[in-house]
Design a protein around this motif. Structure first.
Motif, short mmCIF file in Angstrom:
data_model
loop_
_atom_site.label_atom_id
_atom_site.label_comp_id
_atom_site.label_asym_id
_atom_site.label_seq_id
_atom_site.Cartn_x
_atom_site.Cartn_y
_atom_site.Cartn_z
N TYR A 180 11.85 36.51 60.04
CA TYR A 180 11.91 37.95 60.30
C TYR A 180 12.16 38.20 61.78
O TYR A 180 12.97 39.05 62.17
N GLU A 231 17.07 45.14 54.49
CA GLU A 231 16.84 43.82 53.89
C GLU A 231 15.74 43.07 54.61
O GLU A 231 14.84 42.50 53.99
N SER A 280 12.15 41.96 53.01
CA SER A 280 11.67 40.58 52.90
C SER A 280 10.40 40.38 53.70
O SER A 280 9.54 39.59 53.33
#
Lengths: 516, 387
Positions: free
Chosen positions: A315, A435, A439
């Motif tokens: 991330y 996205e 996630s």
């Protein structure tokens, strides 16, 4: 080359500029268009894209260490990455041919990107993964040779190539194609385009700046009175947005690293429970099993944080990409400013020349000038001299008007093309960040599920307490259960060890029993 | 209502454990024959010029002859419980007296009048009295009777009660200074166990404190982390709602974590410390037993040289032997009871902490799950709000 990869000949010729050393630089003096590449593939932007990524599968599959001599003839260790390419439709073949591959190091990627930024100034060029590990928290290594860092860089480089290959304009670039397919000779071909000169011609180049390109150093070198009078408002807003985005994402990454550090500490301290529960269980008779399980659970819990935080780095990498994208965005805005500045300077120059002509023609001196003074002091010029001067001026004015017209067109084209790419970028950014956030949320959810494992609750069930519970129920209402049922349930619960079914069982039992 | 007077809690997953714990309390004495029920509830704050303190209502229901009435209701403060405990220790030195919640709390760190603190204390005081009420010997103690029945305890406290049990008196005058020959195996084992257990509790206490500290530091960072997403959402259009959602989510997690840490400090740590003190008092009882035995052995030895009369009034030696045997019997019975209570306490404690942890993660999970739909929804075309 085309045959080897199985590309359609026609499609190849659209993308590759046949003329050697193409000059797509839109700042070329007399070219009204923004560059042949963009105009050639303008049609492809409208219709379904035939980007490289659709025709060719690209992977950065491995990384290796190499040793060699650097520019100063000193021994150095560096990492190279394997780029594999394969035509898309070869996946359908039963015997899929081995991919073509070559090794590249990070500095070559940097060179490619610099080339793309100079060659396509209207495009927000995708960024490379970071050169040095930043925003690290204590357990994460800041060492470029660290295998985790190398692995994340590999992914980042692959991502870079895929983004370029998916871009309608950038993917058609011939140098990019060579980068992917030709191990040697690529650098020479890139240098032949003369892009290095575009960098160096602009003021002093400071070595080691990790900023995008040196184009903006010219802007910096200008004196404080520099002002662009009429920049496009949208670009100014966009630059402001880019500044803010950079600042916010940096802050976010810094704090996230600290959060990770602290969370690591919390989980690891729980691990200390593991040993003491185990020791305690050794001195207990009945509670022993429960304590052992509790200790084991603590150990598992403490160990789980390593994987959790490893995943979170992904991330962080996604955020970093957009941190660097913000820089690319700002770079496009600055190029607009530069262009606008050139235009305004040219316009100013033209105006002053026209003014001089007027003065010369009418003989009036509007503004103070040394020439005017000297001619007053030392006498007027002869009509022939004045005539000559006027002619020179007329020529310059004609040239100047051409220049201003050209620059105006350049600016307009730049704005149009850049804005188109910026709209594309905005949409891509929103999708990508959504996205990334999804996630991240999913990661957090899975971490909560893992760490809040209800198994903990059932650790304190011992045979003794189960028996005691059933004994109690027996005592209260023998008719509520028959012996067989009780034994069956007992066995079931021993296997399942499920707190919830125990609870519902007990509650069902109580409902059958009346209390005073 | 369960037969021993405790209400059944509402059905939540956590209550299955408390349900079971209550069932276990019923194992002994048999609840069908119980004749003394005690409850501590209804805390109230009293403010006077000199001090502020909390009193608790102590309700008793009984059919015992030792009590004049079948029901009593009195109000007691912590000091009174403390008085009761020391009187019990004094008058029943051969028995293990249940523990009280910690006496001293660091002012400024813990709010003595906060609902949570008072509730935790109330539960501990309730457990204390119930354990005494269930004890076959302690429940008949006169100090206990007075505590449960008398409206104003102060005169009794000041007087220094004249209720002395035979055993208490007898043991009171046992002098130290005799060396113990050999400790019976079972009591040696008790001593060893208590030493080791106490050590483990100390370690667990230290670890728990460290966790609270680490959690606090984590919370500080998390509190800075959440709002950054808010700032970000302010410069975005399409991402505005989702980013705000993330910020709110992190904010909820902060609140939940704060609660968890508080629970750790208020519920978990005090019980650990309570047991450490309890173990100390138990070790004192063991030491006393050793002294009684040592005196007996010494007297036995001297008597062997003296050729004392064996008929007639019980000799000194026989008195000592009695003492030792009584002490040992009382202690053994109480030890088993103590072990069972300890198991229950710690099962409840550890399961309670596990439950709290699970609840924390469940809340965080719910917060993150609520963010996902925000990220998946398509932004409707806001043509009016643009340009």
């Amino acid at each position: 080359m085309a045959d080897r990869v199985g590309l359609d000949e026609d499609e190849v010729s659209v993308g590759i500029n046949p003329a050697p050393g193409p000059d797509p630089e839109p700042e070329a003096e007399t070219r009204p268009e923004a560059g042949p590449d963009i105009s050639d593939v303008k049609s492809t932007i409208m219709e379904d894209k035939t980007c490289l990524s659709k025709k060719m599968e690209i992977n950065v599959s491995e990384a290796e260490k190499r040793t060699g001599k650097n520019a100063m003839n000193m021994q150095e260790i560096y990492t190279v990455y394997l780029i594999e390419t394969r035509p898309q439709d070869s996946q359908n073949d039963e015997d899929s041919s081995a991919p073509d591959s070559l090794w590249r190091r990070y500095s070559e990627f940097e060179l490619l990107r610099n080339y793309l930024v100079v060659t396509y100034p209207c495009i927000v060029v995708p960024p490379l993964p970071e050169k040095r590990a930043e925003f690290v928290w204590h357990k994460l290594s800041a060492d470029n040779m660290d295998p985790d860092f190398v692995e994340r860089r590999r992914i980042g480089l692959e991502n870079f190539l895929l983004r370029v290959a998916s871009h309608s304009t950038l993917s058609c670039d011939p140098i990019f194609y060579l980068f992917l397919t030709q191990e040697s000779g690529w650098k020479e071909a890139a240098n032949e385009t003369g892009f290095q000169a575009k960098i160096e011609s602009t003021a002093s180049v400071k070595p080691g700046i990790h900023k995008d390109l040196k184009v903006d150093s010219r802007l910096k070198a200008l004196n404080a009175t520099f002002r662009v009078k009429n920049p496009d408002q949208r670009f100014m807003e966009l630059k402001h947005y880019g500044d803010e985005l950079q600042s916010i994402i940096s802050h976010l990454l810094r704090v996230r690293a600290r959060v990770a550090d602290r969370l690591y500490g919390v989980y690891k301290v729980h691990g200390n429970y593991g040993r003491v529960f185990s020791e305690w269980s050794a001195i207990e008779k009945e509670m022993g099993d429960g304590l052992q399980s509790a200790g084991h659970h603590m150990d598992v819990y403490a160990a789980s944080i390593d994987d959790i935080l490893e995943e979170e780095e992904h991330y962080a990498d996604q955020l970093k990409e957009y941190l660097f994208f913000a820089e690319a965005l700002r770079s496009v805005c600055r190029k607009h400013e530069l262009q606008q500045y050139d235009l305004e300077m040219a316009a100013l120059d033209l105006t002053s020349k026209k003014q001089q002509r007027e003065e010369l023609a009418t003989g009036t001196v509007r503004t103070f000038s040394l020439k005017g003074m000297t001619s007053k002091l030392f006498g007027q010029e002869t009509p022939e001299q004045r005539e000559a001067k006027l002619n020179v001026l007329e020529e310059q004015i004609a040239d100047g008007e051409e220049l201003v017209k050209a620059k105006n067109l350049e600016c307009d084209d730049f704005i149009k093309d850049a804005w188109a790419d910026i709209e594309r970028f905005k949409e891509q950014k929103n999708n990508d960040l959504k996205e990334a956030l999804i996630s991240y949320a999913v990661m957090q959810i899975s971490m909560c599920k893992k760490s809040g494992n209800p198994q903990q609750r059932t650790l304190w069930r011992s045979d003794e307490s189960l028996r005691a519970t059933f004994g109690f129920l027996h005592k209260w209402n023998k008719t509520a259960f028959c012996d067989g049922k009780v034994l069956m349930l007992e066995a079931q619960l021993r296997i399942e060890n499920d707190a919830d079914s125990m609870s519902s069982l007990v509650q069902r039992a109580f409902r059958k029993i009346e209390f005073v | 209502m369960l037969p021993n007077g405790t209400p059944v809690e509402t059905s939540s997953p956590a209550s299955s454990s408390s349900l079971l714990n209550r069932l276990q309390l019923d194992d002994e004495p048999n609840s069908e024959t119980r004749d003394l029920f005690v409850t501590v509830d209804d805390p109230k704050k009293h403010v006077s010029a000199m001090e502020t303190f909390i009193t608790y209502r102590v309700s008793t229901k009984t059919t015992r002859n030792e009590f004049d009435l079948p029901e009593y209701t009195v109000r007691r403060r912590y000091q009174d419980f403390d008085w009761l405990r020391s009187k019990l220790e004094e008058s029943q030195p051969t028995h293990l007296i249940p523990p009280l919640p910690e006496k001293f709390v660091v002012k400024g760190v813990v709010d003595r009048f906060s609902e949570d603190f008072v509730e935790t204390r109330r539960k501990a005081l309730d457990k204390f009295l119930k354990r005494i009420a269930d004890h076959p010997v302690l429940s008949f103690n006169d100090h206990f009777n007075v505590f449960l029945t008398v409206k104003d305890l102060n005169p009794y406290k000041k007087q220094g009660l004249a209720f002395i049990t035979k055993m208490g008196e007898s043991v009171k005058y046992v002098t130290g200074g005799y060396k113990l020959r050999s400790r019976p195996v079972e009591f040696a084992a008790m001593g060893d166990y208590l030493d080791m257990f106490s050590q483990k509790l100390g370690t667990i206490d230290r670890i728990a404190q460290r966790i609270v500290k680490e959690q606090a530091e984590y919370l500080v960072e998390l509190r800075e982390y959440g709002p950054i997403y808010s700032s970000w959402s302010a410069i975005e259009e399409e991402l505005n709602k989702p980013l705000n959602g993330v910020s709110n989510c992190v904010g909820s997690c902060c609140i939940t974590l704060d609660d968890l840490s508080e629970d750790m400090s208020e519920d978990f740590l005090p019980v650990l410390r309570e047991y450490v003190l309890y173990i100390e008092s138990m070790k004192n009882v063991l030491r006393k037993r050793d002294q009684v035995q040592a005196e007996y052995e010494a007297k036995l030895e001297t008597a062997a040289y003296k050729k004392e009369e064996k008929q007639g009034t019980p000799t000194n030696v026989e008195k000592c032997q009695d003492r030792v045997e009584c002490f040992n019997a009382d202690l053994k019975a109480d030890w088993d009871r103590w072990q069972s209570n300890k198991r229950q306490d710690f099962r409840q404690l550890l399961m309670g902490m596990a439950d709290k942890n699970i609840q924390y993660y469940e809340k965080c999970l719910a917060a993150w799950e609520s963010v996902i739909p925000l990220l998946q929804e398509k932004l409707e075309v806001k043509s009016e709000s643009h340009s």
